[in-house]
Enzyme design. Structure first.
Site, PDB file in Angstrom:
ATOM      1  N   CYS A  53     -32.786  64.478  63.497  1.00  0.00           N
ATOM      2  CA  CYS A  53     -33.578  65.322  64.176  1.00  0.00           C
ATOM      3  C   CYS A  53     -35.168  64.969  65.225  1.00  0.00           C
ATOM      4  O   CYS A  53     -36.071  64.590  64.536  1.00  0.00           O
ATOM      5  CB  CYS A  53     -33.221  66.221  63.424  1.00  0.00           C
ATOM      6  SG  CYS A  53     -32.004  67.144  62.182  1.00  0.00           S
ATOM      7  N   GLU A  55     -36.927  67.482  64.325  1.00  0.00           N
ATOM      8  CA  GLU A  55     -38.217  67.642  63.640  1.00  0.00           C
ATOM      9  C   GLU A  55     -39.092  66.385  62.774  1.00  0.00           C
ATOM     10  O   GLU A  55     -39.827  65.664  62.528  1.00  0.00           O
ATOM     11  CB  GLU A  55     -38.033  68.629  62.115  1.00  0.00           C
ATOM     12  CG  GLU A  55     -37.030  69.902  63.066  1.00  0.00           C
ATOM     13  CD  GLU A  55     -36.318  70.504  63.341  1.00  0.00           C
ATOM     14  OE1 GLU A  55     -35.573  71.438  63.344  1.00  0.00           O
ATOM     15  OE2 GLU A  55     -35.571  69.385  64.330  1.00  0.00           O
ATOM     16  N   ARG A  81     -31.100  77.114  74.648  1.00  0.00           N
ATOM     17  CA  ARG A  81     -30.283  77.905  73.308  1.00  0.00           C
ATOM     18  C   ARG A  81     -31.211  78.715  71.854  1.00  0.00           C
ATOM     19  O   ARG A  81     -31.082  78.921  71.581  1.00  0.00           O
ATOM     20  CB  ARG A  81     -29.151  76.962  72.194  1.00  0.00           C
ATOM     21  CG  ARG A  81     -28.065  76.139  73.166  1.00  0.00           C
ATOM     22  CD  ARG A  81     -27.689  75.201  71.931  1.00  0.00           C
ATOM     23  NE  ARG A  81     -28.312  74.026  72.383  1.00  0.00           N
ATOM     24  CZ  ARG A  81     -28.034  73.041  70.900  1.00  0.00           C
ATOM     25  NH1 ARG A  81     -27.659  73.157  69.938  1.00  0.00           N
ATOM     26  NH2 ARG A  81     -29.107  72.109  71.562  1.00  0.00           N
ATOM     27  N   CYS A  87     -32.409  72.265  60.125  1.00  0.00           N
ATOM     28  CA  CYS A  87     -31.297  71.336  59.188  1.00  0.00           C
ATOM     29  C   CYS A  87     -32.174  71.621  57.602  1.00  0.00           C
ATOM     30  O   CYS A  87     -33.091  71.871  57.425  1.00  0.00           O
ATOM     31  CB  CYS A  87     -30.768  70.660  59.236  1.00  0.00           C
ATOM     32  SG  CYS A  87     -31.111  68.461  58.803  1.00  0.00           S
ATOM     33  N   TRP A 127     -40.628  67.261  45.472  1.00  0.00           N
ATOM     34  CA  TRP A 127     -40.243  65.337  45.623  1.00  0.00           C
ATOM     35  C   TRP A 127     -41.695  65.181  44.737  1.00  0.00           C
ATOM     36  O   TRP A 127     -42.252  64.145  43.810  1.00  0.00           O
ATOM     37  CB  TRP A 127     -39.659  64.500  46.671  1.00  0.00           C
ATOM     38  CG  TRP A 127     -40.003  63.061  46.713  1.00  0.00           C
ATOM     39  CD1 TRP A 127     -39.241  62.425  45.803  1.00  0.00           C
ATOM     40  CD2 TRP A 127     -41.130  62.255  46.899  1.00  0.00           C
ATOM     41  NE1 TRP A 127     -40.030  61.024  46.110  1.00  0.00           N
ATOM     42  CE2 TRP A 127     -40.490  60.716  46.927  1.00  0.00           C
ATOM     43  CE3 TRP A 127     -42.407  62.518  47.525  1.00  0.00           C
ATOM     44  CZ2 TRP A 127     -41.961  60.445  46.551  1.00  0.00           C
ATOM     45  CZ3 TRP A 127     -43.484  61.097  47.904  1.00  0.00           C
ATOM     46  CH2 TRP A 127     -43.025  59.992  47.478  1.00  0.00           C
TER      47      TRP A 127
END
Length: 136
Positions: A53, A55, A81, A87, A127
């Site tokens: 993506c 990002e 858009r 995501c 994480w």
């Protein structure tokens, strides 16, 4: 949560998205700002195997360009858009790599608002908080 805290960052991603044309392999642009004000941009790389993506491309570009800690990021879709939320994979990567980053997302009434990445992933696995540090 703050109402569009960085119009210049949104503009940088919007201008890059507008230059993408009709190439279906590159449909989203992203821009991130580091603590010193430097802006880094990138675009997604669509591939059926799960290309990165926009990002994630920006995260790599920031390191390559020597940017400092990232404080804010936004993604904008091509063809008008507008601002898009990240995501799930990007949310997790942003949280793991830059847990203090603010993400610009669509706001009420067509605006843009800033949200700490932790608010985009409540009750999530982090994480860095679950890594063993040294031998037991």
């Amino acid at each position: 949560m703050t109402e569009n805290p960085d119009p210049a960052l949104v503009r940088a991603a919007t201008e890059l998205a507008a230059r993408l044309g009709t190439d279906d392999n590159h449909t989203v642009a992203a821009a991130a700002r580091d603590g010193e004000g430097r802006v880094v941009t990138g675009v997604n790389v669509y591939h059926f195997t799960g290309g990165p993506c926009a990002e994630l491309v920006v995260l790599g570009a920031a390191v390559a360009e020597g940017a400092g800690p990232l404080v804010r990021i936004v993604a904008v879709g091509d063809r008008g858009r507008g601002v898009m939320p990240p995501c799930g994979r990007c949310r997790q990567a942003l949280l793991d790599l830059w847990p203090g980053i603010e993400v610009l997302v669509p706001g009420d009434g067509g605006g843009v608002r800033g949200v700490p990445v932790r608010e985009l992933l409540p009750h999530t696995y982090v994480w860095a908080e679950h890594q063993e540090h040294g031998p037991s």
